[in-house]
Design an enzyme around this catalytic site. Structure first.
Site, PDB file in Angstrom:
ATOM      1  N   ASP A 460       0.819  -1.211   0.000  1.00 39.65           N
ATOM      2  CA  ASP A 460       0.000   0.000   0.000  1.00 39.65           C
ATOM      3  C   ASP A 460       0.848   1.253   0.000  1.00 39.65           C
ATOM      4  OD1 ASP A 460      -2.741  -0.697  -0.151  1.00 39.65           O
ATOM      5  OD2 ASP A 460      -2.521  -1.670   1.793  1.00 39.65           O
ATOM      6  N   CYS A 507       6.272  -6.108   5.984  1.00 42.26           N
ATOM      7  CA  CYS A 507       5.411  -7.268   5.743  1.00 42.26           C
ATOM      8  C   CYS A 507       4.750  -7.204   4.375  1.00 42.26           C
ATOM      9  CB  CYS A 507       4.364  -7.419   6.838  1.00 42.26           C
ATOM     10  SG  CYS A 507       3.213  -6.039   6.925  1.00 42.26           S
TER      11      CYS A 507
HETATM   12  C1  PEP Z   1       0.816  -4.029   2.562  1.00 42.16           C
HETATM   13  O1  PEP Z   1       0.034  -3.134   2.228  1.00 42.16           O
HETATM   14  O2  PEP Z   1       2.009  -4.054   2.214  1.00 42.16           O
HETATM   15  C2  PEP Z   1       0.366  -5.154   3.401  1.00 42.16           C
HETATM   16  C3  PEP Z   1       1.207  -6.013   3.902  1.00 42.16           C
HETATM   17  O3  PEP Z   1      -0.969  -5.296   3.599  1.00 42.16           O
HETATM   18  P1  PEP Z   1      -1.977  -5.777   2.475  1.00 42.16           P
HETATM   19  O4  PEP Z   1      -1.172  -6.315   1.322  1.00 42.16           O
HETATM   20  O5  PEP Z   1      -2.841  -6.829   3.066  1.00 42.16           O
HETATM   21  O6  PEP Z   1      -2.720  -4.540   2.130  1.00 42.16           O
HETATM   22 MG    MG Z   2      -1.834  -2.947   3.200  1.00 46.15          MG
END
Ligand code: PEP
Ligand code: MG
Length: 575
Positions: A460, A507
């Protein structure tokens, strides 16, 4: 005839199998013949479904909440208009008559025809309205079938099946966990769409953004999917097939060899310890995390418990799910991210709350704060489960101090209600925040002051920094983790977090990309969380990393804004 189609490989490896096509519409539709005597009855059944769908839309229109955006009414009217158009409400009946087929099939055939017409439209606004047609058709199909979407089991389970779809939602992909497909390929989708992320978590080769695959490929055709290079070969000849069988064996051999690293500690050449955690979507994924020796769960995307169902799971059901993960991983830490519904992870209230720009809309923590009862149930469930293992709470998409304060306040309330009920929980449970909105990265002290740890959601963060919809294949080529603005923000958060004495993890998908491992290490990252299938490759890369050199090249990369130089520095780092 043999031919190849190119897309964006989102999960590596090679799959060889038979094509299994999924129709455009979200519901998998049965096709059967009907007797001439039943034609009238079938047409009535169709009429009845149209009436039901109309009544549903009219009921929604009657109860528009006062604070609903003005677009909401327009959106309902549009759907009523589409539903009233004879191409949808009448033509399928003619098909029932001429083809003597069931109503669902007649409607699907007509929809395919309509959607093809939309694809040919020059006007971008009208082309976009295709989504509305699909939503209306789904409403009618649901009325006909009375059940939500299911992904059909592979037709030939004895051999590998490859699912070919126009598009898949994260909710669809999660159903793959029940039916094993060897691979899936889609016409739409971006590299870090949740659909792609799930493909990686399933460890199956997958390709998105193929544009016309579903039109070009026929049911049961033999396909080779090269997920690493983003290529689908349709009807390969014997030589090509033999070559790819060989490559597939080599890939599997490499994966097998990696297993030797399972018990090796993750550390760079100079002995600096690195923590490697796993991202999971469902409690059963813990098995894969353990099989790849994850040091904990760095991201449990709890919203996946909420997809594909009419009713949200209640506190008890959530508690059981979180407890299962906590006990399976104990004494290792499990980071449960609070609900990140919205955007591409649609929830049952989503159709009632129209959002013109879902990624910027009521998503993640914003949605939770707007639905405090739902959030309260989740917070209680997590706290209760914290008694059975080492849990941590992670809050997604924070962007303001106000959101953080409100969240912590609701958490206190959940604690107090458990105290009043005499239920035990971990009073020291760490609370962290996802840094994935540029505003949060740029005002980091707001978050480091009150949180125990940070986790950078690069998927994001890149989407919002570069203004690129991560699910949109037409801008997928612009999605760039090496953009100087992205590198600067990631570096700032790592630096700022550490300076404040708070652990920082990544992450997002960057953490599971071997090409970027040394760069992240060089920027100071010591905690990575990724889909379990990637853990051992990343560990291998870490074991071969000279941290001093990586740090030096990373700081040179931070000083550069020339894309070519950035790439060549990255190559040097990875040499
Ligand atoms: C991200 O945005 O990098 C994340 C780990 O969350 P998601 O991919 O679930 O939005
Ligand atoms: Mg995210």
């Amino acid at each position: 005839m043999s031919f190849t189609i190119h897309g964006i490989g989102v999960s590596g490896g090679i799959a060889i199998g038979r094509a299994h096509l999924l129709t455009h519409t979200q519901l998998e539709v049965e096709h059967y013949d009907i007797a001439e005597a039943d034609v009238e009855q079938e047409k009535e059944r169709f009429d009845h479904a149209i009436l039901t769908a109309r009544a549903e839309l009219a009921a929604l229109a009657e109860h528009i909440p006062e604070n609903a955006p003005p677009e909401f009414e327009g959106f309902l009217n549009l759907h009523l208009m589409i539903l009233g158009d004879s191409t949808l409400s009448e033509t399928p009946k003619a098909l029932i008559e001429t083809q003597r087929c069931n109503a669902e099939w007649a409607l699907t055939q007509q929809t395919e025809e309509l959607l093809a017409q939309f694809d040919r439209m020059e006007d971008a606004y009208l082309r976009e309205r295709k989504v509305d047609v699909m939503q209306v058709v789904e409403r009618v199909l649901k009325a006909l079938m009375g059940k939500p979407r299911t992904i059909p089991a592979p037709r030939h389970p004895e051999e590998d099946s490859i699912l070919v779809a126009h598009d898949l939602s994260p909710a669809d992909v999660i159903l793959f966990k029940q039916h094993r497909f060897a691979s899936f390929v889609t016409d739409l989708g971006g590299v870090t769409s949740h659909t792609a992320i799930l493909a990686r978590s399933l460890g199956i080769p997958s390709i998105v953004a193929l544009h016309h695959a579903r039109q070009l490929i026929h049911e049961n055709e033999l396909l080779i999917v090269d997920g690493t290079n983003g290529v689908v070969i349709v009807n390969p000849d014997a030589n090509v097939l033999a070559e790819f069988h060989l490559r597939q064996e080599q890939w599997q051999l490499e994966r097998e060899k990696l297993k030797r690293l399972k018990t090796t500690r993750a550390a760079t050449l100079d002995g600096t310890r690195i923590e490697l955690h796993a991202n999971i979507e469902l409690p059963e994924d813990v098995e894969q995390a353990r099989a790849n020796a994850a040091a904990g769960i760095g991201l449990f995307r709890s919203e996946f418990l909420f997809l594909n169902r009419d009713e949200f799971p209640g506190e008890d059901e959530q508690f059981e799910a979180y407890r299962r993960v906590a006990t399976a991983m104990a004494p290792l830490p499990v980071t449960i991210r609070t609900l990140d519904l919205g955007a591409d992870k649609t929830w049952k209230g989503a159709t009632e709350r129209f959002s013109p720009n879902p990624a910027l809309g009521l998503r993640a923590i914003r949605l939770c704060l707007a639905e405090p009862r739902m959030f309260h149930a989740q917070l209680r469930a997590i706290l209760r489960a914290s008694h059975y293992g080492k849990l941590r709470i992670l809050v997604p998409m924070l962007s303001t101090a106000h959101e953080l304060n409100q969240t912590l306040h609701l958490l206190d309330e959940a604690r107090r209600s458990l105290d009043a009920d005499g239920i035990a929980y971990d009073r020291e449970i760490p609370v962290g925040g996802m840094i994935e909105v540029p505003a949060a990265a740029l005002s980091l002290a707001t978050f480091t002051r009150r949180l125990d740890f940070l986790s950078i959601g690069t998927n994001d963060l890149i989407q919002y920094t570069l203004a690129i919809d991560r699910t949109d294949d037409s801008v997928a080529h612009l999605y760039d983790p090496l953009h100087p603005a992205v590198l600067e923000l990631v570096a700032q958060v790592i630096r700022g977090g550490h300076k404040a004495g708070k652990p920082v993890a990544v992450c997002g998908e960057m953490a599971g990309d071997v090409r970027l491992t040394r760069l992240l290490l060089g920027l100071g990252l010591r905690q990575f969380s990724m889909h379990p299938a990637q853990l051992l490759s990343i560990k291998q890369q870490i074991l071969r990393t000279d941290l001093g050199e990586a740090t030096q090249i990373a700081s040179r990369m931070l000083r550069s804004d020339d894309p070519e130089r950035l790439l060549s520095l990255l190559e040097r780092m990875n040499a």
